[in-house]
Motif scaffolding. Structure first.
Motif, short mmCIF file in Angstrom:
data_model
loop_
_atom_site.label_atom_id
_atom_site.label_comp_id
_atom_site.label_asym_id
_atom_site.label_seq_id
_atom_site.Cartn_x
_atom_site.Cartn_y
_atom_site.Cartn_z
N SER B 89 0.79 -1.25 -0.01
CA SER B 89 -0.05 0.28 -0.04
C SER B 89 0.85 1.05 -0.06
CB SER B 89 -0.93 -0.03 1.08
OG SER B 89 -0.24 -0.15 2.45
N ARG B 90 2.00 1.14 0.68
CA ARG B 90 2.82 2.33 0.75
C ARG B 90 3.40 2.34 -0.92
NH1 ARG B 90 7.52 0.91 4.15
NH2 ARG B 90 8.51 2.13 2.52
N LEU B 91 3.74 1.45 -1.64
CA LEU B 91 4.26 1.45 -3.02
C LEU B 91 3.11 2.15 -3.81
CD1 LEU B 91 5.91 -1.76 -3.74
CD2 LEU B 91 6.98 0.25 -3.56
N ALA B 92 1.99 1.75 -3.61
CA ALA B 92 0.76 2.32 -4.55
C ALA B 92 0.70 3.77 -4.27
CB ALA B 92 -0.38 1.35 -3.91
N THR B 93 0.93 4.20 -3.24
CA THR B 93 1.01 5.69 -2.96
C THR B 93 2.26 6.46 -3.44
OG1 THR B 93 1.63 5.58 -0.68
CG2 THR B 93 -0.92 5.55 -0.97
N GLY B 94 3.31 5.66 -4.05
CA GLY B 94 4.27 6.21 -4.67
C GLY B 94 5.38 6.35 -3.23
N ASP B 95 5.21 5.90 -2.09
CA ASP B 95 6.17 5.92 -1.11
C ASP B 95 7.08 4.65 -1.26
OD1 ASP B 95 7.51 6.17 1.11
OD2 ASP B 95 5.86 6.03 2.41
N PHE B 96 8.38 5.02 -1.77
CA PHE B 96 9.12 4.04 -1.94
C PHE B 96 10.29 4.09 -0.86
CE2 PHE B 96 9.04 2.64 -6.60
CZ PHE B 96 7.91 3.10 -6.87
N GLY B 97 9.96 4.78 0.29
CA GLY B 97 10.82 4.67 1.32
C GLY B 97 11.83 5.94 1.20
N LYS B 98 12.95 6.00 2.14
CA LYS B 98 13.75 6.98 2.19
C LYS B 98 15.24 6.50 1.73
CE LYS B 98 15.03 11.02 4.69
NZ LYS B 98 15.04 11.64 6.15
N SER B 99 15.82 7.08 1.06
CA SER B 99 17.21 6.46 0.56
C SER B 99 18.16 7.26 1.84
CB SER B 99 17.88 7.38 -0.66
OG SER B 99 19.25 7.24 -0.65
N ARG B 100 18.77 6.27 2.44
CA ARG B 100 19.74 6.70 3.65
C ARG B 100 20.73 7.48 3.22
NH1 ARG B 100 22.87 3.74 6.04
NH2 ARG B 100 22.71 1.87 4.73
N PHE B 101 21.19 7.18 2.00
CA PHE B 101 22.49 7.65 1.40
C PHE B 101 22.40 9.37 0.79
CE2 PHE B 101 25.53 8.20 -2.15
CZ PHE B 101 26.91 8.29 -1.33
N THR B 102 21.03 9.38 0.10
CA THR B 102 21.06 10.73 -0.41
C THR B 102 20.11 11.64 0.56
OG1 THR B 102 19.09 10.20 -1.73
CG2 THR B 102 21.16 9.92 -2.79
N GLN B 103 19.52 10.96 1.54
CA GLN B 103 18.48 11.49 2.37
C GLN B 103 17.43 12.28 1.80
OE1 GLN B 103 18.70 11.65 6.04
NE2 GLN B 103 20.22 10.34 5.69
N ASN B 104 17.08 11.46 0.53
CA ASN B 104 15.78 11.93 -0.33
C ASN B 104 14.62 10.87 -0.19
OD1 ASN B 104 16.66 14.64 -0.79
ND2 ASN B 104 17.96 13.60 -2.63
N GLN B 105 13.65 11.29 -0.34
CA GLN B 105 12.58 10.20 -0.83
C GLN B 105 12.99 9.38 -2.04
OE1 GLN B 105 9.46 9.09 0.57
NE2 GLN B 105 10.51 10.14 2.54
N VAL B 106 13.07 8.31 -2.00
CA VAL B 106 13.44 7.01 -3.26
C VAL B 106 12.56 7.60 -4.24
CG1 VAL B 106 13.65 5.13 -4.00
CG2 VAL B 106 14.26 5.31 -1.75
N PHE B 107 11.25 8.01 -4.21
CA PHE B 107 10.59 8.36 -5.38
C PHE B 107 11.06 9.58 -5.96
CE2 PHE B 107 6.95 10.30 -7.28
CZ PHE B 107 6.35 9.17 -7.98
N ASP B 108 11.45 10.58 -5.17
CA ASP B 108 12.04 11.70 -5.77
C ASP B 108 13.36 11.54 -6.54
OD1 ASP B 108 9.64 13.24 -4.92
OD2 ASP B 108 10.68 13.77 -2.93
N ASP B 109 14.01 10.78 -5.94
CA ASP B 109 15.44 10.37 -6.47
C ASP B 109 15.24 9.79 -7.74
OD1 ASP B 109 17.31 11.36 -4.65
OD2 ASP B 109 17.48 9.45 -3.59
N LEU B 110 14.44 8.86 -7.81
CA LEU B 110 14.07 8.14 -8.92
C LEU B 110 13.68 9.25 -10.08
CD1 LEU B 110 12.44 4.64 -7.71
CD2 LEU B 110 14.64 5.20 -8.67
#
Lengths: 281, 353
Positions: B89-110
Motif C-alpha cells: 500500500s505504501r508503494l501504491a501511494t508512491g512511497d518507496f521509502g527514504k534513501s539513507r545515502f541521499t537523504q531524499n525520498q526514493v521516489f524523488d530520487d528516481l
C-alpha cells in the motif's frame, strides 16, 4: 498449333546451372522450344527442371544459379541482351507467372487489393481510383463474387482457391502476352482445382495469351494444352501433341502414362516406372 | 459492389478491432499479475537478505531498548502478510521509502535519475535503429560482399569490446586530444546551476523553453555516450535485421514481387523489410529495455546521473530502500516495454489480429 510469322518466345539451347560446393547441378540442359500464342505444357517429376525453366525465361534464376542460352527471344526482344530496366518492364507487363501456393506467394502483410494495385501501377501511370477500379474488375473477372470485400482482405483471411484466383488476377491485371503457370493448382484442394483451371482457361483464351503450363500431372496437361514437353533430369525427352499422348514414343512418357491408375479396370499391382540411366545422359 | 458488402467489411474490421482490444486487455491483466509478483520479489529480498534493517537505522552502538523500539516501529514484529500489505500500500501511494545515502525520498530520487537514463537510452536506441536497420538490410542484400563483412566486423566489435574501454577511448580522443566534445556530465558547469529542468529531460525542457544554448550544450554532452550505446544497439540490431532479411528475401512472395516487375528498391524496402519488421519490433523493444534499465558502465564513465549509477551506488552503500525502488522501476519499465511491443506487434501484423 497456330504458327504466327513471329513466334512469341524462342528458346534455344538454354542451360540453368547451380554451382554448389558439392559440385555443379545442371537443373536445365539444352532446352529448346518455340512458342506462339498457344498453350505449351511442360511435364516432369520433381526436380526435373520444369520450374527452373519458367523462372529462367523471366530472368529470375535464383543465385547461385546461372542461366545461359544461345537464343532467348521474346516477341523480337533479345532477353539475353536486354538491360535490367528493360527486363523489369517485360516482367509483369508482358510476361507474368502464377506460382504454386498462394499461402507463400502473396505478401502476408499487404491486402490483396494493394498487391493487385501495385502490379498495375508498376506498369501503368494511374491514379488511386483508376487502379482500384482495375483491380476490382480483375477480381470480378476471376469470379470473385464480392470483390469489394476481398479487396480489403489479407492473404491469410482467404481460402487457398480464393488466394490463387487473387494471384491470377494480380498477374493478369496488366494484360500480359505470355503467362507462365507454375503448378497453379498443385497446392489447392481437388474440389477447387477444376474451378481455378476453368478460370485460367477462359482468361487465356479470351485474351489470346500464350501459356506455358508447368505441371507434374500428365493427363491434366494433355487436356489443357496444345503441345507437351516431357522433361527428365533437366532435359527435354520428347515433344508430343497433347491429343497424341497415347502414341508417345519415349519409354519414359509411356511409362508415366501406364502408371496412372484407372477407374475402369483394376490393375494390381500398378506398374512401376523402370528407369533407364540412359535417359538422363 | 453493393453497400452490403462494404458493410460486411466494416463488420469484419469491427470484429478485428474488438479482438485487438480484448488481446490488449488480456496483456494488461498479465502485466498487473507480473507487477504483483515483482513486488513480492522485492519485498522478499528486503526481508531475507542478511542485512539488519534496524541496525541500518539505529547504528551498531544503540542500546537493546532502542533497537527493540525501532524494531516495533518498523512493524517487523507483525506477521509477514501484514508487512507485505503495508509495503504494497505504501508503494501504491508512491512511497518507496527514504534513501539513507541521499537523504531524499526514493521516489524523488528516481524521478530525478530516470529521465537522465531515459534521454540517453532513447537517443541511443534511435541511433541504433536508424543505423542498424539500413546496415543489416545492406548486409543481407549484398551478402558475402565487403558491406556484409564490414557489418560483421562492426557487430563483432560491438559484442566483444568492453563498453567502458570504448567510452574511455572516446573521451580520450574526442575530449582530451581533439577537444571536439565536452567531458563527462549532462551539462556544462556554467549551465548546471542556472538551468532548471522541470521534467528532468534536459533536451526536452531546453527546447521547450527555447533556451537553445542549453539545448546545444546538452546535445554535445549526450553525443558521445549516446553514440556509444547506439553503437552497441546498432551492432545487435543490424545482425538481427540481416538474418530476418535473409529469411524474408528467400520467401516466395519476393519472387512474386520480382515477377510483377517491381524495382529492386521497392522489393527490398517495401516487401522484405516490412515483413522483417514483425520480428524486429521485439528485438528493438528488448534492446531499448536493456538500455532503459541504465547502463551502469556508460553512466559511470560519463558521470551521467542516471538510473544505472543510482542503483549501483545504492547497492554499494546497502541503501536498501533505494536499491529496491530502483529495481522495482527497472521491472516496471521492462513490463511496460513488453506491453508496448506486444501492442505494436498486434497492430502491425494483420495475422495476429
Amino acid at each position: 498449333m497456330t504458327d504466327t510469322p513471329r513466334p512469341l518466345l524462342e528458346v534455344e539451347n538454354m542451360n540453368v546451372c547451380f554451382r554448389m560446393q558439392s559440385g555443379d547441378v545442371e537443373a536445365v540442359r539444352n532446352m529448346s522450344f518455340t512458342l506462339g500464342r498457344e498453350r505449351l505444357g511442360i511435364v516432369g517429376e520433381s526436380g526435373s527442371g520444369k520450374s527452373q525453366t519458367g523462372r529462367a525465361i523471366l530472368g529470375l534464376t535464383p543465385p547461385p544459379g546461372t542461366m545461359t542460352a544461345d537464343r532467348l527471344v521474346f516477341d523480337g526482344i533479345d532477353l539475353l541482351r536486354a538491360s535490367r530496366r528493360k527486363l523489369r518492364d517485360i516482367r509483369g507487363k508482358r510476361i507474368a507467372m502464377v506460382m504454386q501456393d498462394p499461402k507463400y506467394s502473396l505478401n502476408p502483410i499487404m491486402t490483396i487489393g494493394a498487391q493487385i494495385v501495385e502490379a498495375y501501377q508498376a506498369h501503368n501511370r494511374a491514379g488511386a481510383k483508376e487502379s482500384r477500379d482495375h483491380a476490382l474488375a480483375m477480381l470480378e473477372a476471376v469470379r470473385i463474387h464480392d470483390p469489394q470485400r476481398v479487396y480489403d482482405l489479407y492473404p491469410h483471411e482467404v481460402s487457398g482457391g480464393m488466394g490463387q484466383r487473387a494471384m491470377i488476377a494480380m498477374m493478369l491485371v496488366t494484360n500480359p502476352d505470355l503467362l507462365i503457370a507454375d503448378e497453379p493448382t498443385s497446392a489447392l484442394d481437388v474440389t477447387v482445382q477444376a474451378e481455378v483451371l476453368r478460370i485460367l482457361d477462359e482468361l487465356v483464351s479470351e485474351r489470346g495469351m500464350g501459356l506455358i503450363f508447368i505441371s507434374h500431372d500428365l493427363p491434366l496437361v494433355s487436356s489443357f494444352c496444345n503441345r507437351v514437353l516431357v522433361m527428365y533430369a533437366g532435359k527435354v525427352l520428347e515433344e508430343v501433341d497433347a491429343c497424341n499422348l497415347d502414341n508417345a514414343k519415349h519409354p519414359y512418357t509411356r511409362g508415366l502414362y501406364r502408371c496412372l491408375p484407372s477407374l475402369k479396370c483394376d490393375v494390381k499391382p500398378l506398374p512401376v516406372l523402370q528407369r533407364d540411366p540412359q535417359w538422363a545422359a | 459492389m453493393s453497400d452490403s458488402s462494404s458493410y460486411t467489411t466494416a463488420g469484419m474490421r469491427w470484429l478485428a478491432f474488438r479482438r485487438l482490444v480484448t488481446a490488449i486487455v488480456k496483456t494488461a491483466a498479465v502485466a498487473v499479475i507480473t507487477l504483483f509478483g515483482l513486488t513480492v520479489f522485492t519485498f522478499s529480498i528486503a526481508r531475507y537478505v542478511p542485512t539488519d534493517p534496524v541496525l541500518a537505522v539505529v547504528g551498531d552502538k544503540a542500546s537493546q531498548a532502542t533497537y527493540d523500539r525501532v524494531y516495533k516501529e518498523m512493524g517487523l514484529d507483525k506477521p509477514m502478510y501484514v508487512q507485505f500489505a503495508t509495503y504494497a500500500s505504501r508503494l501504491a501511494t508512491g512511497d518507496f521509502g527514504k534513501s539513507r545515502f541521499t537523504q531524499n525520498q526514493v521516489f524523488d530520487d528516481l524521478k530525478r535519475v530516470f529521465p537522465a537514463t531515459f534521454e540517453l537510452a532513447t537517443i541511443g536506441t534511435l541511433i541504433g535503429v536508424l543505423l542498424g536497420i539500413p546496415l543489416g538490410v545492406l548486409a543481407a542484400v549484398r551478402r558475402g560482399t565487403w558491406v556484409d563483412q564490414l557489418s560483421r566486423v562492426i557487430g563483432l566489435i560491438g559484442y566483444s569490446v568492453p563498453i567502458f574501454w570504448l567510452g574511455l577511448m572516446g573521451l580520450l580522443i574526442f575530449y582530451a586530444y581533439l577537444d571536439w566534445l565536452p567531458g563527462p556530465g549532462r551539462l556544462d558547469i556554467a549551465y548546471q546551476y542556472t538551468f532548471e529542468s522541470e521534467t528532468g529531460l534536459v533536451l526536452f525542457d531546453a527546447a521547450r523553453t527555447g533556451q537553445w544554448d542549453v539545448f546545444f550544450d546538452a546535445c554535445r554532452h549526450i553525443l558521445l555516450p549516446a553514440a556509444l550505446l547506439g553503437y552497441f544497439s546498432m551492432a545487435y540490431i543490424s545482425r538481427m535485421t540481416r538474418s530476418f532479411m535473409l529469411n524474408e528475401l528467400s520467401q516466395e512472395y519476393i519472387t512474386t514481387a520480382r515477377v510483377k516487375g517491381l524495382s529492386e528498391a521497392r522489393i527490398i524496402w517495401r516487401h522484405a523489410l516490412r515483413n522483417a519488421f514483425v520480428p524486429l519490433i521485439t528485438v528493438v523493444a528488448l534492446s531499448y529495455g536493456s538500455l532503459l534499465e541504465g547502463s551502469v558502465l556508460t553512466e559511470m564513465v560519463f558521470a551521467w546521473p542516471g538510473l544505472g549509477q543510482y542503483l549501483t551506488s545504492s547497492l554499494m552503500n546497502t541503501d536498501m530502500d533505494a536499491a529496491l525502488g530502483a529495481t522495482l522501476l527497472v521491472g516496471i519499465v521492462f513490463l511496460f516495454i513488453n506491453l508496448l511491443s506486444d501492442v505494436l506487434y498486434r497492430v502491425y501484423d494483420p495475422r495476429t489480429r
